[in-house]
Every structure is written in structure tokens, then in C-alpha cells.
Write an enzyme that holds these catalytic residues in place. Structure first.
Site, mmCIF file in Angstrom:
data_model
loop_
_atom_site.group_PDB
_atom_site.id
_atom_site.type_symbol
_atom_site.label_atom_id
_atom_site.label_comp_id
_atom_site.label_asym_id
_atom_site.label_seq_id
_atom_site.Cartn_x
_atom_site.Cartn_y
_atom_site.Cartn_z
ATOM 1 N N ASP A 209 0.830 -1.459 0.324
ATOM 2 C CA ASP A 209 0.229 -0.300 -0.197
ATOM 3 C C ASP A 209 1.092 1.269 -0.158
ATOM 4 O O ASP A 209 2.334 1.136 0.458
ATOM 5 C CB ASP A 209 -1.005 -0.320 1.276
ATOM 6 N N ASP B 233 -6.825 -0.794 -4.664
ATOM 7 C CA ASP B 233 -8.076 -0.834 -4.105
ATOM 8 C C ASP B 233 -8.793 0.507 -4.658
ATOM 9 O O ASP B 233 -10.046 0.228 -4.603
ATOM 10 C CB ASP B 233 -7.521 -0.725 -2.760
#
Length: 218
Positions: A138, A171
Site C-alpha cells: 500500500d 483498492d
């Protein structure tokens, strides 16, 4: 538009997602030392690893991650078939593009889980195998709020609160795809009502009954 072109949309999402993760891993130190502000302190690049699902939620070790990845594989297979099925039903292109974005995002994170334990050697310590135990990379950090809530606030006053989601391109593609489907659902699913007028009439009748019952209660 041929159905395979929607799979190209998913592939584009995967390529952008994987390139961004490679660049972050290759050129950014992990954590605070490598943090890059993009919009002041509100939006930053911040390299971190997510061992599980959204918000770092994990299934119990040692085989929870394998079960999670297996479920994701089944889910993306279903989504891929759903795109083809909707295409045969002449669903709107916008709906198919949104679902393709969701497919690409889901596959992007599945790739991390399956291969990153080998490619980037980032499987958590004690994993039974690096395969299927890779951690998701991330990097998009939205620093909404972090601090102590005012003591005068009931129940939560004086508590420390951190609202700072960290996510990635995959995402983001999933979120945008779902958000657009919800936003344009009346347009996207009009083809279903046209193809199933009786079902649409039944749904409208049921809603009318609920409205009537609600008015009687009031």
C-alpha cells in the site's frame, strides 16, 4: 464492444497497479523515512505492507492467508464470468467497465498475495511457505485526522483517534467501480427492467405496498 475488451480494462488496472507497487518497493524506503507529501499533510505516498484484508484484518494463522487467497481466486473467477454473462445480455458498457475495474483491482491484490512472498520476500515471519503469503503493498495515504478528541464530547471525549486509510491503485479501482455502479445503478440496470418487465412491476408494487403501510403507521 467485444467482451474481451472489458478484460483489457482489467488488465490495464493490473499493469498500473503492479508498476506502482514495483516503483514504491524499488525507490521508496518503508514507513515514515520514505514518506512523500503530495497535498501537504493530507495526502501522501507512504510505503507500508498489509498482511491481510482491508484495514489490515487477518484470518488466523498459519493457513488463514491461504484460505483468504483461495476465496479471492474463486471471487475473481466469478466476476470474470459475470462480465461475459452481462455482455451477452447487452448490459450497458459503463456497467461492464465498472465491473472490469473491480476485477482488475481484485486480481492486482491477489497477485500480491500469491507471488510477493517470493518476488519481494515480504511474507510475514513464520509463514509456512512464501507462496500465498505475500503482503499487499500500500502507498496512498490519506491523513484525515489524528489527535485527541475534545474532553467535552460524551462517551468518546479524550480518546485518541486515527483516521488515515492507506491503500493502493487496486483498492482505488475497486472503490471507484463500486461507487460508480451505486451512483448510476438506475441507468446501468435499466436493461434488466426492460428484459423482465413483470419483475420490475412486482418490485414497484411491493414498494407501493411498503409506502402504504408506512403511511398507515404514521
Amino acid at each position: 464492444m467485444k467482451y474481451w475488451k472489458y478484460y483489457l480494462v482489467a488488465l490495464l488496472v493490473i499493469v498500473i497497479d503492479q508498476l506502482s507497487k514495483w516503483a514504491v518497493h524499488r525507490y521508496m524506503p518503508m514507513g515514515m523515512p520514505g514518506e512523500i507529501p503530495l497535498l501537504g499533510d493530507w495526502f501522501k505516498l507512504h510505503y507500508t505492507l498489509n498482511p491481510g484484508m482491508a484495514f489490515g484484518v487477518e484470518l488466523p494463522p498459519p493457513y488463514g492467508k491461504i484460505l483468504l487467497t483461495s476465496f479471492r481466486l474463486v471471487a475473481v473467477t466469478g466476476i470474470a464470468y459475470y462480465i461475459y454473462k452481462l455482455w451477452k445480455q447487452r448490459a450497458p458498457s459503463g456497467l461492464l467497465v465498472c465491473i472490469a475495474m473491480i476485477l482488475g483491482g481484485a486480481l492486482g491484490n491477489v497477485i500480491d498475495s500469491i507471488f510477493y512472498g517470493i518476488i519481494y520476500n515480504n511474507a510475514p515471519y513464520g509463514s509456512p511457505t512464501p507462496w500465498f503469503h505475500g503482503q499487499v503493498i500500500d502507498m496512498l495515504y490519506v491523513d484525515i485526522y489524528e489527535g485527541i478528541l475534545p474532553a467535552s464530547w460524551p462517551l468518546v471525549g479524550g480518546s485518541h483517534v486515527s483516521l488515515w486509510p492507506i491503500f493502493n491503485i487496486a483498492d482505488s479501482a475497486i472503490f471507484v467501480g463500486v461507487a460508480l455502479i451505486l451512483l448510476f445503478q438506475s441507468r446501468f440496470f435499466a436493461h434488466y427492467e426492460a428484459a423482465h418487465p413483470l419483475a420490475a412491476d412486482d418490485a414497484q408494487a411491493a414498494q407501493a405496498r411498503r409506502d402504504a403501510e408506512a403511511s398507515e403507521v404514521v
